[in-house]
Every structure is written in C-alpha cells, then in structure tokens.
Enzyme design. Structure first.
Site, PDB file in Angstrom:
ATOM      1  CG  ASN A  67       1.943 -42.805   4.129  1.00 22.62           C
ATOM      2  OD1 ASN A  67       3.220 -42.262   3.768  1.00 22.62           O
ATOM      3  ND2 ASN A  67       1.412 -41.758   4.535  1.00 22.62           N
ATOM      4  CD1 TRP A  68       7.166 -46.765   4.641  1.00 22.98           C
ATOM      5  CD2 TRP A  68       9.059 -46.673   3.456  1.00 22.98           C
ATOM      6  NE1 TRP A  68       7.915 -48.404   3.606  1.00 22.98           N
ATOM      7  CE2 TRP A  68       8.748 -48.049   3.287  1.00 22.98           C
ATOM      8  CE3 TRP A  68      10.410 -46.064   3.054  1.00 22.98           C
ATOM      9  CZ2 TRP A  68       9.594 -48.800   2.813  1.00 22.98           C
ATOM     10  CZ3 TRP A  68      10.836 -46.979   2.249  1.00 22.98           C
ATOM     11  CH2 TRP A  68      11.098 -49.038   2.522  1.00 22.98           C
ATOM     12  CE  LYS A  69       1.185 -41.828   7.824  1.00 17.31           C
ATOM     13  NZ  LYS A  69       0.517 -41.724   8.907  1.00 17.31           N
ATOM     14  CG  HIS A  89      -1.347 -39.001   4.232  1.00 20.32           C
ATOM     15  ND1 HIS A  89      -1.436 -38.702   5.673  1.00 20.32           N
ATOM     16  CD2 HIS A  89      -1.323 -40.229   4.952  1.00 20.32           C
ATOM     17  CE1 HIS A  89      -1.381 -39.269   6.763  1.00 20.32           C
ATOM     18  NE2 HIS A  89      -2.131 -40.634   5.898  1.00 20.32           N
ATOM     19  CD  GLU A 142       0.027 -38.196   8.837  1.00 16.91           C
ATOM     20  OE1 GLU A 142       1.318 -38.278   7.802  1.00 16.91           O
ATOM     21  OE2 GLU A 142      -0.176 -39.376   9.134  1.00 16.91           O
ATOM     22  CD  GLU A 190      -4.456 -43.754   5.012  1.00 17.69           C
ATOM     23  OE1 GLU A 190      -4.025 -44.926   5.732  1.00 17.69           O
ATOM     24  OE2 GLU A 190      -4.120 -42.090   4.919  1.00 17.69           O
ATOM     25  N   GLY A 249      -2.258 -43.803  13.748  1.00 19.84           N
ATOM     26  CA  GLY A 249      -1.425 -43.762  14.072  1.00 19.84           C
ATOM     27  C   GLY A 249      -1.664 -43.270  15.484  1.00 19.84           C
ATOM     28  CB  SER A 283      -4.134 -47.929  13.982  1.00 19.41           C
ATOM     29  OG  SER A 283      -3.962 -47.530  14.724  1.00 19.41           O
ATOM     30  N   GLY A 309       1.359 -47.052   7.984  1.00 17.63           N
ATOM     31  CA  GLY A 309       2.085 -46.546   7.784  1.00 17.63           C
ATOM     32  C   GLY A 309       3.429 -46.710   8.569  1.00 17.63           C
ATOM     33  N   GLY A 310       2.603 -46.637  10.667  1.00 13.31           N
ATOM     34  CA  GLY A 310       3.881 -46.958  11.502  1.00 13.31           C
ATOM     35  C   GLY A 310       4.518 -48.775  10.868  1.00 13.31           C
TER      36      GLY A 310
HETATM   37  P1  13P Z   1      -0.643 -45.940  10.869  1.00 15.20           P
HETATM   38  O1  13P Z   1      -0.943 -47.165  10.118  1.00 15.20           O
HETATM   39  O2  13P Z   1       0.755 -45.405  11.327  1.00 15.20           O
HETATM   40  O3  13P Z   1      -1.422 -45.345  11.456  1.00 15.20           O
HETATM   41  O4  13P Z   1      -1.080 -45.113   9.869  1.00 15.20           O
HETATM   42  C1  13P Z   1      -1.124 -44.566   8.656  1.00 15.20           C
HETATM   43  C2  13P Z   1      -1.408 -43.609   7.319  1.00 15.20           C
HETATM   44  O5  13P Z   1      -1.434 -43.007   7.012  1.00 15.20           O
HETATM   45  C3  13P Z   1      -1.018 -44.460   6.334  1.00 15.20           C
HETATM   46  O6  13P Z   1      -1.297 -44.117   5.658  1.00 15.20           O
END
Ligand code: 13P
Length: 251
Positions: A9-11, A95, A97, A167, A173, A213, A234-235
């Site tokens: 997920n590149w957000k 998600h 967020e 999640e 994050g 993470s 994510g990251g």
């Molecule tokens: P991180 O891997 O950066 O913690 O993000 C997880 C995430 O929200 C994937 O959708």
C-alpha cells in the site's frame, strides 16, 4: 491451500514517474517468485501507467479506495468499473487511515466492498483496533463489529473475491509490529468468526493478511503462523528491494 498475498500500500507517495520506476525495478526481483500473489497499490493518478508497466508480469494492481456508485453527480469519486478500466484487479477498502481521517464507517466499507466485487474486483477489506481499544480489552469486540458491518449481506461467492487485512492501528507506521502470537491470535479469531458467519469452507479458503510495520526481517515469523496468509505492507513496500525481500519471504 491458501495462496499467500503480499500487497504494497503506497498511500500518498510517488509520482507517476516514481511509481513506474519502482515497478520496473521490482519486476525482475520477483519474476521468479511463484506461489505468492504480489500486489501494489499506487495513488489513483498513477494506476493506468503502472498497469502498463506491469503488463505481462506476475504483479497485480490495486487501488487504495473506491466509491460505491457506478457513475453520477459525485464530484471527486472514482467508481469500481473505472478502476477495472485503469487496469486494477484489486482495491483496498476501509483502511484505518480512511476510517480515521475520511469518515469511513463499517457501512461505507460494506457498500464499497459490494460495489467493488460486483465490478469484478477483489476487495481487500481492512479491520483493526486502536491502542486504546486494545488496552481496554476491546480488540475482539471491535474486530467483530467491523467484520459484521463490513461484510453484511455477503454471500460465499462474494467472500471468494474478498481478502481480509488485519492491521492493528497501533502497529501502522510505528515500527511496532504485533508479535507473531498477537497477530495469530486475532487472525484465528477472524477465521473462526467467518466460519460462524459463512461456514467453515469459506473461512478455510479466505486469505487474512497482517499489516503494521511488516519488514523483510519480521515477515518470515509472521508468515509461519497458521492463520496469517500474507501481508499488507506500507513503508517497506515503497522500495523495490525491501518489498521484493518481503514477497520472497519463503526463499
Ligand atoms: P506500515 O507498513 O508502514 O506500518 O503500514 C501498514 C499499512 O497501513 C498498510 O496498509
């Protein structure tokens, strides 16, 4: 039995050029990866060009959200069939967020997931508790409400086009991954709940991803758990080498 899914997920990161550059680096690193579904989710504006860059590869394309109407006076929204048109096979829904910053509710998650599935997409439906909810011993209550609301009215056939992503919000994050046991405990709870809602065979077949993470050095432990069928990253999905290392967890 369940093919693992590693999804990035590149957000809100990467221009079109950065996104296509990343997948061009990624493709050779995962060209030999078999038995794993690999998915990347760029921003809307990069989807179609990334689809072209991924053509003929073993990497699939997801959007990060969609609307539930097919068309109409809904300024700013994107319909599931337009995601298919852009080259997507998957879409992330609900998600944390989006729940936290954009007013997403279990009801909107439900409408979006149904519309996505009707358009032929695989819906990656996200659930997860906050730190305050975990500390108040409400993890299972929260997950149950999110799943019952998000999957209300689903049939077994619709579940075949659904992936669940667990999640924990406190692990996103933050660098704080849930321990293998903490994640497995919730994944097993989710699978048992799905068995009571939809029957054992649906529950046995559905993929439940862990997110929060996930990194190359913790993916193996997570993936060794019985009910963890993949990762939503994510990251660590933003760079080709770290994402490829996660996708190649079994190597
Ligand atoms: P991180 O891997 O950066 O913690 O993000 C997880 C995430 O929200 C994937 O959708």
């Amino acid at each position: 039995m369940r093919t693992p899914v590693i999804a990035g997920n590149w957000k809100l990161f990467k221009t079109i050029g950065e996104a296509t550059g990343m997948v061009n680096e990624l493709k050779p690193l995962v060209a030999g990866t078999s038995g794993v579904e690999i998915v990347v989710a760029p921003v809307f504006t990069a989807l179609n060009r990334v689809a072209e860059a991924l053509s003929g590869s073993n990497v699939s394309l997801a959007a990060q959200d969609c609307y539930w109407e097919e068309e109409g006076a809904f300024t700013g929204e994107v319909a599931p069939k337009l995601l298919v048109d852009a080259g997507c096979s998957h879409v992330i829904i609900g998600h944390s967020e989006r729940r936290q910053y954009f007013g997403e509710t279990d009801d909107t998650v439900n409408k979006k997931a149904k519309a996505a599935i009707a358009a032929g997409l695989t819906a990656i439906v996200c659930v997860g508790e906050t730190l305050a909810e975990r500390e108040a011993d409400k993890t299972f209550t929260v997950i149950e409400a999110q799943l019952k609301g998000g999957l209300a009215g689903f049939t077994a056939a619709m579940l075949a086009q659904t992936i669940i992503a667990y999640e924990p919000v406190w692990a996103i994050g933050t660098g704080k991954t849930a321990s293998d046991d903490q994640a497995q405990e919730v994944h097993a709870f989710i699978r048992n709940l799905l068995a009571t809602m939809f029957g054992q065979s649906v529950a046995d077949d559905i993929r439940i991803l862990y997110g929060g993470s996930v990194k190359p050095d913790n993916v193996k432990g997570l993936m060794s758990q019985n009910d963890i069928d993949g990762a939503l990253v994510g990251g660590a999905s933003l760079k080709a080498d770290s994402f490829a290392a996660i996708a190649n967890f079994a190597v």
